[in-house]
Design a protein around this motif. Structure first.
Motif, PDB file in Angstrom:
ATOM      1  N   LEU A  74      71.503  43.217   3.293  1.00 58.58           N
ATOM      2  CA  LEU A  74      71.099  42.736   4.611  1.00 58.58           C
ATOM      3  C   LEU A  74      70.169  41.541   4.452  1.00 58.58           C
ATOM      4  N   ALA A  75      70.141  40.667   5.457  1.00 65.84           N
ATOM      5  CA  ALA A  75      69.283  39.488   5.381  1.00 65.84           C
ATOM      6  C   ALA A  75      68.966  39.002   6.787  1.00 65.84           C
ATOM      7  N   ILE A  76      67.986  38.113   6.865  1.00 66.28           N
ATOM      8  CA  ILE A  76      67.614  37.448   8.110  1.00 66.28           C
ATOM      9  C   ILE A  76      68.041  35.994   8.011  1.00 66.28           C
ATOM     10  N   LEU A  77      68.831  35.530   8.992  1.00 67.65           N
ATOM     11  CA  LEU A  77      69.306  34.147   9.021  1.00 67.65           C
ATOM     12  C   LEU A  77      68.730  33.446  10.244  1.00 67.65           C
ATOM     13  N   THR A  78      68.210  32.260  10.051  1.00 65.21           N
ATOM     14  CA  THR A  78      67.666  31.473  11.149  1.00 65.21           C
ATOM     15  C   THR A  78      68.655  30.377  11.524  1.00 65.21           C
ATOM     16  N   LEU A  79      69.139  30.405  12.775  1.00 64.21           N
ATOM     17  CA  LEU A  79      70.021  29.338  13.236  1.00 64.21           C
ATOM     18  C   LEU A  79      69.194  28.065  13.447  1.00 64.21           C
ATOM     19  N   SER A  80      69.779  26.924  13.090  1.00 65.92           N
ATOM     20  CA  SER A  80      69.095  25.651  13.264  1.00 65.92           C
ATOM     21  C   SER A  80      70.105  24.610  13.722  1.00 65.92           C
ATOM     22  N   PRO A  81      69.662  23.595  14.457  1.00 63.03           N
ATOM     23  CA  PRO A  81      70.583  22.569  14.950  1.00 63.03           C
ATOM     24  C   PRO A  81      71.387  21.944  13.810  1.00 63.03           C
ATOM     25  N   GLY A  82      72.680  21.845  14.012  1.00 61.05           N
ATOM     26  CA  GLY A  82      73.552  21.246  13.022  1.00 61.05           C
ATOM     27  C   GLY A  82      73.942  22.156  11.879  1.00 61.05           C
ATOM     28  N   MET A  83      73.572  23.415  11.943  1.00 55.72           N
ATOM     29  CA  MET A  83      73.889  24.350  10.862  1.00 55.72           C
ATOM     30  C   MET A  83      75.403  24.522  10.763  1.00 55.72           C
ATOM     31  N   ALA A 136      72.393  29.705  21.283  1.00 55.29           N
ATOM     32  CA  ALA A 136      72.806  29.098  20.021  1.00 55.29           C
ATOM     33  C   ALA A 136      73.556  27.817  20.339  1.00 55.29           C
ATOM     34  N   MET A 137      73.766  26.988  19.331  1.00 59.13           N
ATOM     35  CA  MET A 137      74.473  25.732  19.548  1.00 59.13           C
ATOM     36  C   MET A 137      75.904  26.003  20.024  1.00 59.13           C
ATOM     37  N   ASN A 138      76.426  25.087  20.827  1.00 55.19           N
ATOM     38  CA  ASN A 138      77.775  25.226  21.395  1.00 55.19           C
ATOM     39  C   ASN A 138      78.794  24.804  20.336  1.00 55.19           C
ATOM     40  N   PRO A 140      82.223  26.261  18.694  1.00 54.73           N
ATOM     41  CA  PRO A 140      83.267  27.290  18.669  1.00 54.73           C
ATOM     42  C   PRO A 140      83.519  27.846  17.274  1.00 54.73           C
ATOM     43  N   ALA A 141      83.378  27.008  16.243  1.00 53.79           N
ATOM     44  CA  ALA A 141      83.601  27.482  14.879  1.00 53.79           C
ATOM     45  C   ALA A 141      82.563  28.530  14.486  1.00 53.79           C
ATOM     46  N   LEU A 142      81.324  28.321  14.904  1.00 55.49           N
ATOM     47  CA  LEU A 142      80.274  29.293  14.597  1.00 55.49           C
ATOM     48  C   LEU A 142      80.539  30.616  15.300  1.00 55.49           C
ATOM     49  N   ILE A 143      80.874  30.543  16.589  1.00 59.28           N
ATOM     50  CA  ILE A 143      81.153  31.782  17.331  1.00 59.28           C
ATOM     51  C   ILE A 143      82.335  32.510  16.713  1.00 59.28           C
ATOM     52  N   SER A 144      83.331  31.767  16.260  1.00 63.60           N
ATOM     53  CA  SER A 144      84.483  32.381  15.608  1.00 63.60           C
ATOM     54  C   SER A 144      84.076  33.098  14.330  1.00 63.60           C
ATOM     55  N   VAL A 145      83.186  32.493  13.554  1.00 65.17           N
ATOM     56  CA  VAL A 145      82.694  33.113  12.327  1.00 65.17           C
ATOM     57  C   VAL A 145      81.957  34.410  12.635  1.00 65.17           C
ATOM     58  N   LEU A 146      81.112  34.387  13.657  1.00 68.41           N
ATOM     59  CA  LEU A 146      80.353  35.587  14.014  1.00 68.41           C
ATOM     60  C   LEU A 146      81.271  36.687  14.515  1.00 68.41           C
ATOM     61  N   ALA A 147      82.246  36.325  15.352  1.00 66.35           N
ATOM     62  CA  ALA A 147      83.181  37.321  15.872  1.00 66.35           C
ATOM     63  C   ALA A 147      84.009  37.946  14.752  1.00 66.35           C
ATOM     64  N   ALA A 148      84.423  37.129  13.787  1.00 69.41           N
ATOM     65  CA  ALA A 148      85.207  37.641  12.659  1.00 69.41           C
ATOM     66  C   ALA A 148      84.376  38.589  11.809  1.00 69.41           C
ATOM     67  N   ALA A 149      83.102  38.263  11.638  1.00 69.93           N
ATOM     68  CA  ALA A 149      82.226  39.129  10.851  1.00 69.93           C
ATOM     69  C   ALA A 149      82.054  40.488  11.521  1.00 69.93           C
ATOM     70  N   VAL A 150      81.844  40.479  12.836  1.00 69.91           N
ATOM     71  CA  VAL A 150      81.704  41.740  13.565  1.00 69.91           C
ATOM     72  C   VAL A 150      82.998  42.535  13.497  1.00 69.91           C
ATOM     73  N   SER A 156      70.677  34.918  30.465  1.00 68.42           N
ATOM     74  CA  SER A 156      69.828  33.924  31.128  1.00 68.42           C
ATOM     75  C   SER A 156      70.443  32.540  31.078  1.00 68.42           C
ATOM     76  N   TYR A 157      71.117  32.224  29.978  1.00 70.08           N
ATOM     77  CA  TYR A 157      71.688  30.895  29.794  1.00 70.08           C
ATOM     78  C   TYR A 157      73.133  31.010  29.307  1.00 70.08           C
ATOM     79  N   ALA A 158      73.968  30.119  29.812  1.00 68.46           N
ATOM     80  CA  ALA A 158      75.367  30.114  29.387  1.00 68.46           C
ATOM     81  C   ALA A 158      75.501  29.847  27.902  1.00 68.46           C
ATOM     82  N   ALA A 159      74.519  29.150  27.321  1.00 67.14           N
ATOM     83  CA  ALA A 159      74.575  28.813  25.898  1.00 67.14           C
ATOM     84  C   ALA A 159      74.521  30.035  24.997  1.00 67.14           C
ATOM     85  N   GLY A 160      74.192  31.186  25.562  1.00 65.43           N
ATOM     86  CA  GLY A 160      74.165  32.400  24.752  1.00 65.43           C
ATOM     87  C   GLY A 160      75.373  33.286  24.940  1.00 65.43           C
ATOM     88  N   ALA A 161      76.234  32.954  25.892  1.00 61.50           N
ATOM     89  CA  ALA A 161      77.340  33.852  26.230  1.00 61.50           C
ATOM     90  C   ALA A 161      78.265  34.107  25.047  1.00 61.50           C
TER      91      ALA A 161
END
Length: 282
Positions: A183-192, A217-219, A221-231, A252-257
């Motif tokens: 297990l680990a802690i990952l910090t999202l950052s702009p342009g990651m 999180a940043m908008n 689609p590739a990142l969201i796809s990676v997270l969905a695949a991991a889950v 609260s914000y669409a950017a998190g949907a």
């Protein structure tokens, strides 16, 4: 009354050597014994070798838990370095939830015998451990703080810690830490890059994601796809805020949907340390 000292190491028990500060055997034990009322029976569990807290991990939390549970009637003082105090505070708070134990963490920014904060912190830990209120606490800089949501917010000042409010704890699914889990802690950052996240998560069983603000999180689609695949692959991803206080508020914000649609768990008010422990025990 029985008091158990678990001495793991850390600055509080160090002394000057020709090479600089280093752990000194017996220093903490002697200081504690000199301060205890005669009515208190002291038991000790001393780590060998003594640890810099940077080296503390799940196997050491299991050792602490074993020692605590082997003395069911004792109040407990744990002396510990400050760098990973927040992780150990969360680990013991969650693992011991529902067991009605009294455990007091204690450390210092300056060692015993150096006219710093160590003596005052130890005195406060003793008073707290001999008091009537159960719970898992940190005695530090004149304050007694709930240990489940600690944040080390200053690397040098004696008032190094704050405690962020956490939601009520329930007994965990596991009473010990599985040291084989990754297990680990990952910090999202702009342009990651999404492929960097994918590469890291591929080596893990789960991860805490430090998100922006109240849960965005940043908008990408590739990142969201990676997270969905991991889950979908059975990896648990738990989100927390990069802000020290306030926690997450999904929706609260669409950017998190996209995060929640991908199956990222809502860590709410949990600190990153508390969220990591949650993944380990539940």
């Amino acid at each position: 009354m029985e008091l158990l000292l678990i001495h793991t190491g850390g600055t509080i028990g160090m002394a000057e050597t020709p090479e600089g500060l280093a752990p000194k055997a017996g220093l903490v034990e002697d200081a504690l014994t000199a301060r205890l009322p005669q009515t208190v029976t002291l038991k000790s569990h001393v780590f060998s070798p003594l640890l810099d807290s940077a080296d503390v991990g799940p196997q050491h939390w299991n050792t602490m838990l074993d020692a605590i549970r082997s003395h069911p009637q004792a109040s407990v003082i744990i002396t510990h370095g400050t760098d990973t105090m927040a992780f150990t505070g969360a680990a013991l708070s969650q693992a011991l939830a529902g067991e009605n134990r009294k455990v007091v963490l204690c450390g210092s920014m300056v060692p015993l015998g150096h006219e710093g904060d160590a003596e005052g912190n130890l005195d406060l830990a003793i008073a707290t451990a001999l008091g009537n209120d159960p719970g898992i606490h940190l005695a530090f800089a004149g304050k007694v703080m709930e240990a489940g949501g600690l944040v080390k917010h200053n690397s040098h000042d004696v008032e190094a810690f704050r405690a962020q409010p956490q939601d009520p704890l329930h007994p965990p699914q596991s009473l010990r830490f599985d040291t084989t889990r990754k297990l680990a802690i990952l910090t999202l950052s702009p342009g990651m890059p999404a492929d960097a996240v994918e590469a890291i998560v591929s080596k893990l069983d789960g991860a805490v994601l430090r998100l922006f603000g109240s849960g965005t999180a940043m908008n990408d689609p590739a990142l969201i796809s990676v997270l969905a695949a991991a889950v979908s692959a059975g990896k648990r991803l738990r989100g927390v805020s990069q802000c020290e206080a306030g926690g997450l508020q999904p929706g609260s914000y669409a950017a998190g949907a996209g995060l929640w649609g991908a199956g990222v768990e809502n860590g709410g008010r949990q600190t990153p340390e508390a969220a990591l422990i949650h993944l380990w025990l539940n």
